[in-house]
Design an enzyme around this catalytic site. Sequence first.
Site, PDB file in Angstrom:
ATOM      1  N   THR A 191      58.479  97.324  64.247  1.00  0.00           N
ATOM      2  CA  THR A 191      57.352  96.172  63.667  1.00  0.00           C
ATOM      3  C   THR A 191      56.680  95.975  64.948  1.00  0.00           C
ATOM      4  O   THR A 191      56.997  95.945  66.220  1.00  0.00           O
ATOM      5  CB  THR A 191      58.140  94.973  63.058  1.00  0.00           C
ATOM      6  N   TYR A 227      66.921  82.006  71.378  1.00  0.00           N
ATOM      7  CA  TYR A 227      67.024  82.620  70.236  1.00  0.00           C
ATOM      8  C   TYR A 227      68.584  83.266  70.129  1.00  0.00           C
ATOM      9  O   TYR A 227      69.254  83.264  69.090  1.00  0.00           O
ATOM     10  CB  TYR A 227      66.339  83.901  70.191  1.00  0.00           C
ATOM     11  N   LYS A 257      71.202  82.805  67.019  1.00  0.00           N
ATOM     12  CA  LYS A 257      72.056  83.720  66.469  1.00  0.00           C
ATOM     13  C   LYS A 257      73.555  83.717  66.521  1.00  0.00           C
ATOM     14  O   LYS A 257      74.216  84.230  65.519  1.00  0.00           O
ATOM     15  CB  LYS A 257      71.298  84.935  66.831  1.00  0.00           C
TER      16      LYS A 257
END
Length: 149
Positions: A81, A46, A50
């Site tokens: 979320t 990840y 990014k």
Amino acid sequence: MLDTNLTGALLGIRGTAPSMRKAGGGVVVNVNSIGGLTAAPGLVAYSSSKWALRGLMRAAAKELARDNIRVNSVHPGIIGTPLAYAPDGSELVPVADFAIPRQATPDEIAGFILFAASDEARFATGAEILADGGFMLGPRRLTLRKVGL
């Protein structure tokens, strides 16, 4: 991870740039992450994707600026979320010690994205807008040991 976070953005820019050129300009806003500014255990793929997105954004900003196309990114912190919680309901990243001790709402992050896309940000290209509640500042409560002189 690379297909979603990097290749998708590259294809999006390539697909929209010709139309923006014909229109006389435009704006690209990449949604990045605090993961693109720092490293975290267990998030190698990840974070790498990014960080690469940062490079894409800067290269595209430089390449497209003369076509009146701005390219910027927004780096959100922890957003309230379902992805912010473990299956047991606990926060994956506790925010109690952030400068702003809560998660962002999706609407708050949308506001940063709208700003980056607006004429109010017309002099910004290659910019990284941090929207992290102070995560990158480190914890509010830092315990230091006194050292006498």
